[in-house]
Write an enzyme that holds these catalytic residues in place. Structure first.
Site, mmCIF file in Angstrom:
data_model
loop_
_atom_site.group_PDB
_atom_site.id
_atom_site.type_symbol
_atom_site.label_atom_id
_atom_site.label_comp_id
_atom_site.label_asym_id
_atom_site.label_seq_id
_atom_site.Cartn_x
_atom_site.Cartn_y
_atom_site.Cartn_z
ATOM 1 C CB ALA A 16 52.247 -63.337 -46.930
ATOM 2 N N GLY A 18 45.597 -61.772 -47.644
ATOM 3 C CA GLY A 18 44.836 -61.930 -48.887
ATOM 4 C C GLY A 18 45.255 -60.933 -49.955
ATOM 5 C CB ALA A 19 45.765 -57.260 -49.916
ATOM 6 N N GLY A 20 48.170 -59.186 -50.315
ATOM 7 C CA GLY A 20 49.529 -59.402 -50.801
ATOM 8 C C GLY A 20 49.612 -60.616 -51.706
ATOM 9 C CG PHE A 119 27.622 -60.374 -43.334
ATOM 10 C CD1 PHE A 119 27.725 -61.746 -43.278
ATOM 11 C CD2 PHE A 119 28.597 -59.607 -42.699
ATOM 12 C CE1 PHE A 119 28.788 -62.348 -42.611
ATOM 13 C CE2 PHE A 119 29.658 -60.200 -42.032
ATOM 14 C CZ PHE A 119 29.757 -61.567 -41.983
ATOM 15 C CG HIS A 241 32.670 -56.474 -35.441
ATOM 16 N ND1 HIS A 241 31.660 -57.111 -34.745
ATOM 17 C CD2 HIS A 241 32.683 -57.028 -36.674
ATOM 18 C CE1 HIS A 241 31.098 -58.006 -35.546
ATOM 19 N NE2 HIS A 241 31.696 -57.975 -36.721
ATOM 20 C CG LEU A 251 34.833 -60.480 -35.009
ATOM 21 C CD1 LEU A 251 34.718 -59.006 -34.666
ATOM 22 C CD2 LEU A 251 35.092 -60.641 -36.493
ATOM 23 C CB THR A 253 31.436 -63.828 -37.722
ATOM 24 O OG1 THR A 253 30.914 -63.330 -38.953
ATOM 25 C CG2 THR A 253 30.728 -65.124 -37.409
ATOM 26 N NE ARG A 285 30.924 -55.532 -39.409
ATOM 27 C CZ ARG A 285 31.905 -56.223 -39.953
ATOM 28 N NH1 ARG A 285 33.103 -55.688 -40.080
ATOM 29 N NH2 ARG A 285 31.699 -57.457 -40.359
ATOM 30 C CD GLU A 397 42.319 -53.761 -41.495
ATOM 31 O OE1 GLU A 397 42.180 -55.003 -41.582
ATOM 32 O OE2 GLU A 397 42.181 -53.134 -40.424
ATOM 33 N NE ARG A 408 36.022 -53.888 -43.278
ATOM 34 C CZ ARG A 408 35.596 -55.093 -42.870
ATOM 35 N NH1 ARG A 408 34.729 -55.790 -43.602
ATOM 36 N NH2 ARG A 408 36.018 -55.601 -41.731
HETATM 37 C C1 LIG Z 1 38.848 -61.626 -36.428
HETATM 38 C C2 LIG Z 1 38.574 -60.957 -37.749
HETATM 39 C C3 LIG Z 1 37.541 -61.393 -38.556
HETATM 40 C C4 LIG Z 1 37.275 -60.778 -39.778
HETATM 41 N N1 LIG Z 1 36.251 -61.238 -40.568
HETATM 42 C C5 LIG Z 1 36.045 -60.678 -41.777
HETATM 43 C C6 LIG Z 1 35.042 -61.184 -42.658
HETATM 44 O O1 LIG Z 1 34.349 -62.165 -42.376
HETATM 45 N N2 LIG Z 1 34.868 -60.573 -43.854
HETATM 46 C C7 LIG Z 1 35.614 -59.500 -44.225
HETATM 47 O O2 LIG Z 1 35.406 -58.996 -45.329
HETATM 48 N N3 LIG Z 1 36.578 -59.016 -43.426
HETATM 49 C C8 LIG Z 1 36.816 -59.589 -42.215
HETATM 50 N N4 LIG Z 1 37.812 -59.083 -41.408
HETATM 51 C C9 LIG Z 1 38.704 -58.039 -41.928
HETATM 52 C C10 LIG Z 1 39.729 -58.664 -42.852
HETATM 53 O O3 LIG Z 1 40.015 -59.973 -42.445
HETATM 54 C C11 LIG Z 1 41.040 -57.881 -42.881
HETATM 55 O O4 LIG Z 1 40.790 -56.536 -43.107
HETATM 56 C C12 LIG Z 1 41.929 -58.419 -43.996
HETATM 57 O O5 LIG Z 1 42.105 -59.815 -43.861
HETATM 58 C C13 LIG Z 1 43.278 -57.748 -44.073
HETATM 59 O O6 LIG Z 1 44.039 -58.401 -45.068
HETATM 60 P P1 LIG Z 1 45.392 -57.824 -45.613
HETATM 61 O O7 LIG Z 1 45.798 -58.702 -46.741
HETATM 62 O O8 LIG Z 1 45.254 -56.376 -45.858
HETATM 63 O O9 LIG Z 1 46.395 -57.978 -44.384
HETATM 64 P P2 LIG Z 1 46.624 -59.161 -43.315
HETATM 65 O O10 LIG Z 1 45.902 -60.407 -43.645
HETATM 66 O O11 LIG Z 1 46.427 -58.549 -41.980
HETATM 67 O O12 LIG Z 1 48.154 -59.472 -43.522
HETATM 68 C C14 LIG Z 1 49.168 -58.537 -43.237
HETATM 69 C C15 LIG Z 1 50.469 -59.102 -43.744
HETATM 70 O O13 LIG Z 1 51.473 -58.112 -43.655
HETATM 71 C C16 LIG Z 1 52.639 -58.657 -43.106
HETATM 72 N N5 LIG Z 1 53.363 -57.561 -42.453
HETATM 73 C C17 LIG Z 1 52.873 -56.590 -41.651
HETATM 74 N N6 LIG Z 1 53.856 -55.755 -41.293
HETATM 75 C C18 LIG Z 1 54.978 -56.199 -41.885
HETATM 76 C C19 LIG Z 1 56.328 -55.763 -41.901
HETATM 77 N N7 LIG Z 1 56.719 -54.685 -41.216
HETATM 78 N N8 LIG Z 1 57.229 -56.486 -42.601
HETATM 79 C C20 LIG Z 1 56.860 -57.590 -43.295
HETATM 80 N N9 LIG Z 1 55.591 -58.032 -43.307
HETATM 81 C C21 LIG Z 1 54.671 -57.347 -42.626
HETATM 82 C C22 LIG Z 1 52.162 -59.743 -42.172
HETATM 83 O O14 LIG Z 1 53.176 -60.706 -41.977
HETATM 84 C C23 LIG Z 1 50.986 -60.308 -42.967
HETATM 85 O O15 LIG Z 1 51.439 -61.261 -43.875
HETATM 86 C C24 LIG Z 1 38.075 -59.694 -40.182
HETATM 87 C C25 LIG Z 1 39.124 -59.249 -39.384
HETATM 88 C C26 LIG Z 1 39.360 -59.861 -38.172
HETATM 89 C C27 LIG Z 1 40.471 -59.314 -37.311
#
Ligand SMILES: Cc1cc2nc3c(=O)[nH]c(=O)nc-3n(C[C@H](O)[C@H](O)[C@H](O)COP(=O)(O)OP(=O)(O)OC[C@H]3O[C@@H](n4cnc5c(N)ncnc54)[C@H](O)[C@@H]3O)c2cc1C
Length: 594
Positions: A16, A18-20, A119, A241, A251, A253, A285, A397, A408
């Site tokens: 859940a 951003g992607a989900g 950036f 990073h 982090l 930023t 980076r 991700e 990236r």
């Molecule tokens: C501190 C920080 C700052 C960042 N800043 C930036 C930025 O400014 N700009 C940018 O472009 N990127 C940034 N990034 C990178 C970016 O935020 C992430 O790559 C991105 O948010 C990942 O999103 P996602 O939807 O793939 O997964 P996530 O947001 O990581 O969500 C993963 C989801 O999967 C669920 N999940 C995982 N395993 C299971 C399981 N086994 N069963 C059920 N649910 C599960 C979790 O509950 C969660 O809901 C940053 C990353 C970090 C760590």
């Protein structure tokens, strides 16, 4: 055996972030959708994203999606698939505007348009100077994206299964039938029967000791897919990073440097001028992380220690911004307004006031460029021919489209989530319309239930966190910013030993069913160990330096032999590597100069 409940949906989305959530919104328009998340949705790591989401809106000077695409390809060290990069950069513009229309409170310019900041690696392709491309909501951009999307999902009746931990994919030949999950509160196993499954489970920064990643980032979705015969692509490329808080890894930023912040070594020198004469602190980076590493290695860390300074104090920073039609030099109020969370973190965790003093920083394990291979509609592809596994999707991700290649660019992950989350969701809805629900195999959950019972009853000597600590130390020391064959082989040997210990000598203290985090963390460790091993095996095989994969023993990029993606399969006889061609486009590979 524990009880198993069965739920039926058209599509299930695991994760859940951003992607989900973006995928759920779009899939939900044509299909009955469930989102399963081990965390409460708004605790997903997307909420920690700080600096911004990139889109060539051109609100503060000329910009074009083609410039964004070139920067992305160059930043990727030419390993990204260029047709996918074009999709990313073109659709970035409309998806950011879409988020704005959903109510996302972006920072604004005086005329009401979205404000943008500089950036790393984002340039005017004619002059090579930085452009303003990162759309942001202060330094809480990810938080705002996550909240906005969650509200939209709730409004649009997406079904949520919060605090359900997915532990297996039900695959029958070349079809998928659903997933198996544990309800964390009860320990019960649930089967989610569906036509289509999307993994959006985020990264696995927890393989390393110093990381910006949340505790939950243990690569579950990637490991589950690997175990069910899906290869992992480009796992050797993991991003460090440059600016994590010293020792803690939290982090800071890149937006700090976007707002004029500079890196300074123990001799008071702005050292990036030596490594990237044109763009300096805003180089990509991988380049900046390596520069910090080399400065420290040469004894030019602060007080000879393992860190350098990031300085955004108004005395040091010679940076101007527009206000009321006038150009103003950066001041304390501007820093507090643009970087409130960063100021808060450094005051809280370091006792350092960034308005008055520089921040001690070191590179921190941050982002997985590799992952589950997909096409531009999020469909998982199995081999070098890009054969689709119907009904299986990945986005965010955990996926490797590949738009980030070997490195990236900042802001491009958030773009990736919304662009490919949206495309995957759309495609899933179509897939669900055109396909019937296939029957569940008998005893679909038995294999994973047996594995959990084995773990729960294990009676060895060593606890999961001890093994985790040893893995993290070894990965940081041996598969970090710089790599050599001997050390990577050492890491592989250590990981094999750790996996042996995991299987034969683990002890789980909590034998219960409700909220058994001891057990679930042990299972997560199994995922991390496996992904760490795949990373090290893919890395030792790649005999060149490219993007985030920098080898002391092969210092040059080698396009003749290595302009290709790695695929790593898990087989009964261990891991097997294969390769697939990079899709080129407008840009021929050339040397990167910043
Ligand atoms: C501190 C920080 C700052 C960042 N800043 C930036 C930025 O400014 N700009 C940018 O472009 N990127 C940034 N990034 C990178 C970016 O935020 C992430 O790559 C991105 O948010 C990942 O999103 P996602 O939807 O793939 O997964 P996530 O947001 O990581 O969500 C993963 C989801 O999967 C669920 N999940 C995982 N395993 C299971 C399981 N086994 N069963 C059920 N649910 C599960 C979790 O509950 C969660 O809901 C940053 C990353 C970090 C760590």
């Amino acid at each position: 055996m524990a009880k198993t409940k069965v739920h039926t949906f058209d599509a299930v989305i695991i994760g859940a972030g951003g992607a989900g959530l973006m995928a759920a919104l779009y899939a939900g328009r044509g299909a009955k959708v469930a989102v399963i998340s081990k965390l409460y949705p708004t605790r997903s790591h997307t909420g920690a994203a700080q600096g911004g989401v990139g889109a060539a809106l051109g609100n503060l000077g000329e910009d074009h999606w083609e410039w964004h695409a070139y920067d992305t390809v160059k930043g990727s060290d030419y390993l990204a698939d260029q047709p996918a990069v074009d999709v990313l950069c073109q659709e970035a513009i409309e998806t950011v505007i879409e988020l704005e229309h959903m109510g996302l409170p972006f920072d604004r310019l005086p005329d009401g348009r979205i404000s943008q900041r500089r950036f790393g690696g984002h340039t005017n392709n004619d002059t090579g100077k930085p452009v303003y491309r990162a759309c942001h909501a202060a330094d809480r951009t990810g938080h705002m994206i996550l909240q906005t999307l969650y509200q939209q999902c709730v409004k649009n009746n997406v079904n949520f299964f919060d605090e359900f931990h997915v532990v297996d994919l039900i695959r029958v030949g070349d079809t998928v039938r659903g997933v198996v999950a544990i309800q964390i509160a009860s320990g019960e196993f649930h089967v989610f029967h569906a036509k289509a499954v999307l993994f959006a489970t985020g990264g696995w920064g927890r393989c390393w000791e110093v990381t910006s990643n949340a505790h939950s980032l243990t690569g579950d979705g990637a490991a589950i897919c690997l175990r069910r015969g899906i290869p992992m692509q480009d796992m050797e490329f993991f991003q460090f990073h440059p600016t994590g808080i010293f020792k803690l890894g939290i982090l800071i930023t890149e937006g700090v440097r976007g707002e004029g912040g500079v890196l300074i070594n123990g001799e008071g020198e702005r050292f990036m001028a030596r490594y990237a004469p044109s763009i300096k602190d805003l180089a990509s980076r991988d380049v900046v992380s390596r520069a910090i590493f080399l400065e420290v290695q040469a004894g030019r860390g602060i007080n000879g220690q393992n860190y350098v300074h990031l300085d955004v104090t108004p005395e040091t920073v010679n940076y101007y911004y527009e206000k009321d039609g006038e150009s103003k030099r950066i001041d304390a109020a501007y820093i507090e307004a643009k970087l409130p969370d960063i100021a808060d973190f450094t005051r809280t965790y370091l006792g350092v006031d960034p308005v008055k003093e520089p921040m001690p920083i070191q590179p921190t394990a941050h982002y997985a460029m590799g992952g589950i291979p997909t096409d531009v509609d999020g469909r998982v592809v199995l081999d070098d021919q890009r054969t689709v596994l119907p009904g299986l999707y990945a986005a965010g991700e955990v996926a490797c489209v590949s738009v980030h290649g070997a490195n990236r660019l900042g802001t491009n992950s958030l773009v990736d989530l919304i662009v490919f989350g949206r495309r995957s969701g759309r495609h899933m809805a179509e897939f669900c319309r055109e396909n019937e629900l296939l029957p569940l195999p008998d005893n679909a959950a038995d294999e994973v239930i047996a594995e959990f019972e084995r773990l729960r009853s294990s009676k060895g000597q060593v606890r999961q966190y001890e093994l985790r600590g040893r893995m993290q130390k070894s990965m940081t020391a041996n598969v970090g910013v710089f790599r050599v064959e001997e050390n990577m082989k050492k890491a592989i040997d250590e990981l094999v030993a750790l996996r042996d210990a995991y299987h034969s000598d683990l002890v789980i203290d909590d034998k219960g069913h409700q909220y058994n985090t001891d057990l679930l963390e042990a299972w997560e460790l199994g995922c991390l160990l496996e992904l760490a091993q795949v990373t090290a095996i893919s890395a030792v095989a790649r005999k060149e330096s490219r993007g985030g994969h920098a080898r002391d023993d092969f210092q040059k990029r080698d396009d003749v032999n290595w302009l290709k993606h790695t695929l790593c399969y898990r087989t009964e006889d261990g891991y097997r590597l294969a390769y697939k061609p990079v899709e080129l486009g407008r840009y021929e590979p050339k040397e990167r100069v910043y």
